[in-house]
Design a protein around this motif. Structure first.
Motif, PDB file in Angstrom:
ATOM      1  N   SER A 119      28.908  91.320  53.279  1.00  0.00           N
ATOM      2  CA  SER A 119      28.097  90.259  53.864  1.00  0.00           C
ATOM      3  C   SER A 119      28.553  88.923  53.307  1.00  0.00           C
ATOM      4  N   ILE A 120      28.841  88.003  54.208  1.00  0.00           N
ATOM      5  CA  ILE A 120      29.197  86.643  53.814  1.00  0.00           C
ATOM      6  C   ILE A 120      28.535  85.691  54.816  1.00  0.00           C
ATOM      7  N   ILE A 121      27.822  84.706  54.285  1.00  0.00           N
ATOM      8  CA  ILE A 121      27.209  83.690  55.138  1.00  0.00           C
ATOM      9  C   ILE A 121      28.137  82.487  55.142  1.00  0.00           C
ATOM     10  N   LEU A 122      28.542  82.082  56.330  1.00  0.00           N
ATOM     11  CA  LEU A 122      29.468  80.972  56.523  1.00  0.00           C
ATOM     12  C   LEU A 122      28.651  79.736  56.889  1.00  0.00           C
ATOM     13  N   TYR A 123      28.679  78.732  56.022  1.00  0.00           N
ATOM     14  CA  TYR A 123      27.926  77.507  56.273  1.00  0.00           C
ATOM     15  C   TYR A 123      28.815  76.435  56.897  1.00  0.00           C
ATOM     16  N   SER A 124      29.861  76.037  56.192  1.00  0.00           N
ATOM     17  CA  SER A 124      30.692  74.944  56.714  1.00  0.00           C
ATOM     18  C   SER A 124      32.096  75.007  56.137  1.00  0.00           C
ATOM     19  N   LEU A 125      32.971  74.294  56.826  1.00  0.00           N
ATOM     20  CA  LEU A 125      34.334  74.094  56.376  1.00  0.00           C
ATOM     21  C   LEU A 125      34.604  72.597  56.497  1.00  0.00           C
ATOM     22  N   GLY A 126      34.960  71.972  55.377  1.00  0.00           N
ATOM     23  CA  GLY A 126      35.239  70.551  55.362  1.00  0.00           C
ATOM     24  C   GLY A 126      36.712  70.296  55.149  1.00  0.00           C
ATOM     25  N   LEU A 127      37.238  69.334  55.855  1.00  0.00           N
ATOM     26  CA  LEU A 127      38.633  68.908  55.683  1.00  0.00           C
ATOM     27  C   LEU A 127      38.600  67.474  55.172  1.00  0.00           C
ATOM     28  N   SER A 128      39.453  67.176  54.196  1.00  0.00           N
ATOM     29  CA  SER A 128      39.428  65.849  53.601  1.00  0.00           C
ATOM     30  C   SER A 128      40.841  65.302  53.452  1.00  0.00           C
ATOM     31  N   THR A 129      40.948  63.993  53.545  1.00  0.00           N
ATOM     32  CA  THR A 129      42.234  63.323  53.342  1.00  0.00           C
ATOM     33  C   THR A 129      42.512  63.095  51.863  1.00  0.00           C
ATOM     34  N   THR A 130      41.552  63.452  50.997  1.00  0.00           N
ATOM     35  CA  THR A 130      41.767  63.352  49.549  1.00  0.00           C
ATOM     36  C   THR A 130      41.899  64.756  48.995  1.00  0.00           C
ATOM     37  N   GLN A 131      42.358  64.873  47.765  1.00  0.00           N
ATOM     38  CA  GLN A 131      42.616  66.195  47.173  1.00  0.00           C
ATOM     39  C   GLN A 131      41.368  67.061  47.021  1.00  0.00           C
ATOM     40  N   ALA A 132      40.243  66.499  46.706  1.00  0.00           N
ATOM     41  CA  ALA A 132      39.018  67.294  46.541  1.00  0.00           C
ATOM     42  C   ALA A 132      37.930  66.668  47.390  1.00  0.00           C
ATOM     43  N   ILE A 133      37.110  67.516  47.948  1.00  0.00           N
ATOM     44  CA  ILE A 133      36.008  67.045  48.798  1.00  0.00           C
ATOM     45  C   ILE A 133      34.747  66.996  47.953  1.00  0.00           C
TER      46      ILE A 133
ATOM     47  N   PHE B 151      40.448  84.509  48.758  1.00  0.00           N
ATOM     48  CA  PHE B 151      39.517  83.974  47.770  1.00  0.00           C
ATOM     49  C   PHE B 151      38.568  85.069  47.332  1.00  0.00           C
ATOM     50  N   LYS B 152      38.436  85.196  46.021  1.00  0.00           N
ATOM     51  CA  LYS B 152      37.518  86.160  45.410  1.00  0.00           C
ATOM     52  C   LYS B 152      36.156  85.498  45.385  1.00  0.00           C
ATOM     53  N   SER B 153      35.240  86.018  46.169  1.00  0.00           N
ATOM     54  CA  SER B 153      33.929  85.383  46.269  1.00  0.00           C
ATOM     55  C   SER B 153      33.073  85.715  45.051  1.00  0.00           C
ATOM     56  N   ASP B 154      32.229  84.781  44.714  1.00  0.00           N
ATOM     57  CA  ASP B 154      31.180  84.999  43.730  1.00  0.00           C
ATOM     58  C   ASP B 154      29.915  85.351  44.504  1.00  0.00           C
ATOM     59  N   ILE B 155      28.985  85.985  43.847  1.00  0.00           N
ATOM     60  CA  ILE B 155      27.719  86.310  44.499  1.00  0.00           C
ATOM     61  C   ILE B 155      26.892  85.031  44.595  1.00  0.00           C
ATOM     62  N   GLY B 156      26.374  84.767  45.774  1.00  0.00           N
ATOM     63  CA  GLY B 156      25.570  83.572  46.007  1.00  0.00           C
ATOM     64  C   GLY B 156      26.372  82.456  46.630  1.00  0.00           C
ATOM     65  N   GLN B 157      25.717  81.299  46.792  1.00  0.00           N
ATOM     66  CA  GLN B 157      26.356  80.140  47.425  1.00  0.00           C
ATOM     67  C   GLN B 157      27.417  79.538  46.524  1.00  0.00           C
ATOM     68  N   GLN B 158      28.575  79.272  47.120  1.00  0.00           N
ATOM     69  CA  GLN B 158      29.689  78.678  46.388  1.00  0.00           C
ATOM     70  C   GLN B 158      30.511  77.818  47.337  1.00  0.00           C
ATOM     71  N   HIS B 159      31.319  76.950  46.738  1.00  0.00           N
ATOM     72  CA  HIS B 159      32.329  76.187  47.470  1.00  0.00           C
ATOM     73  C   HIS B 159      33.694  76.658  46.977  1.00  0.00           C
ATOM     74  N   TYR B 160      34.615  76.853  47.905  1.00  0.00           N
ATOM     75  CA  TYR B 160      35.979  77.244  47.578  1.00  0.00           C
ATOM     76  C   TYR B 160      36.898  76.167  48.131  1.00  0.00           C
ATOM     77  N   TYR B 161      37.878  75.760  47.324  1.00  0.00           N
ATOM     78  CA  TYR B 161      38.764  74.655  47.676  1.00  0.00           C
ATOM     79  C   TYR B 161      40.180  75.171  47.892  1.00  0.00           C
ATOM     80  N   PHE B 162      40.842  74.625  48.909  1.00  0.00           N
ATOM     81  CA  PHE B 162      42.189  75.048  49.264  1.00  0.00           C
ATOM     82  C   PHE B 162      43.051  73.830  49.575  1.00  0.00           C
ATOM     83  N   GLN B 163      44.278  73.848  49.106  1.00  0.00           N
ATOM     84  CA  GLN B 163      45.298  72.891  49.522  1.00  0.00           C
ATOM     85  C   GLN B 163      46.297  73.662  50.394  1.00  0.00           C
ATOM     86  N   PRO B 164      47.138  72.961  51.152  1.00  0.00           N
ATOM     87  CA  PRO B 164      48.065  73.671  52.047  1.00  0.00           C
ATOM     88  C   PRO B 164      48.947  74.705  51.338  1.00  0.00           C
TER      89      PRO B 164
END
Length: 172
Positions: free
Chosen positions: A158-172, A106-119
């Motif tokens: 530098s990357i700050i890791l906040y959380s990783l969410g897993l969801s049973t739906t396509q988007a969290i 994943f190509k990070s953007d500067i600042g806080q972001q959410h990145y989404y992944f499917q299998p």
């Protein structure tokens, strides 16, 4: 939200072990560390990537404290604050050969972001090379995850890791 599991990187109830693995295991010169940050709470993974001595990677690996629920998770949401570099999200399950991981860049953007992944965003990798004929990735089988920088560019990261969410739906 039902069908959602959120893992916070700083929370020892979520991750029992953090290990740094850099190219120094093969003679490289990269370095890195992790420290806690607040507001919002997270873990900062930072250091310097060096291509000297055939180096070029730095990673922070996290072992889950408990097994994930036996659900069919269809998506991952990664919440980070980064520096604009390209990182890898790496997932390991007990069904992979030693050293192999499911990897998504994943190509990070500067600042806080959410990145989404499917299998299907993940492919098998071993030391940067593609590995085929692996078991189908099931997010519920993940026991370890890591964030790696291996973008072939010298310099600080530098990357700050906040959380990783897993969801049973396509988007969290």
């Amino acid at each position: 939200m039902p069908g959602t599991v959120v893992l916070e990187f700083y929370n020892k109830n979520h991750f029992s072990h953090v290990q740094l693995v850099h190219d120094t295991v093969m003679g490289g010169r990269s370095d890195g560390a992790v420290n806690m940050v607040t507001e919002p709470a997270g873990l900062r993974f930072f250091g310097n990537l060096s291509l000297a001595n055939n180096g070029g990677f730095a990673s922070a690996e996290f072992r889950l404290t408990n097994a994930l629920p036996a659900q069919h998770f269809s998506s991952i949401k990664l919440h980070v604050a980064a520096d604009g570099r390209t990182y890898q999200l790496r997932l390991k399950t007990p069904y992979l050969p030693r050293g192999v991981a499911y990897v998504a860049n994943f190509k990070s953007d500067i600042g806080q972001q959410h990145y989404y992944f499917q299998p299907d965003a993940f492919s098998g990798r071993y030391r940067g090379r593609e590995v085929t004929q692996l078991p189908k990735l099931n997010f519920a089988d993940v026991t370890q995850l890591s964030v790696m920088l291996a973008d072939e560019k010298n310099g600080p990261f530098s990357i700050i890791l906040y959380s990783l969410g897993l969801s049973t739906t396509q988007a969290i």
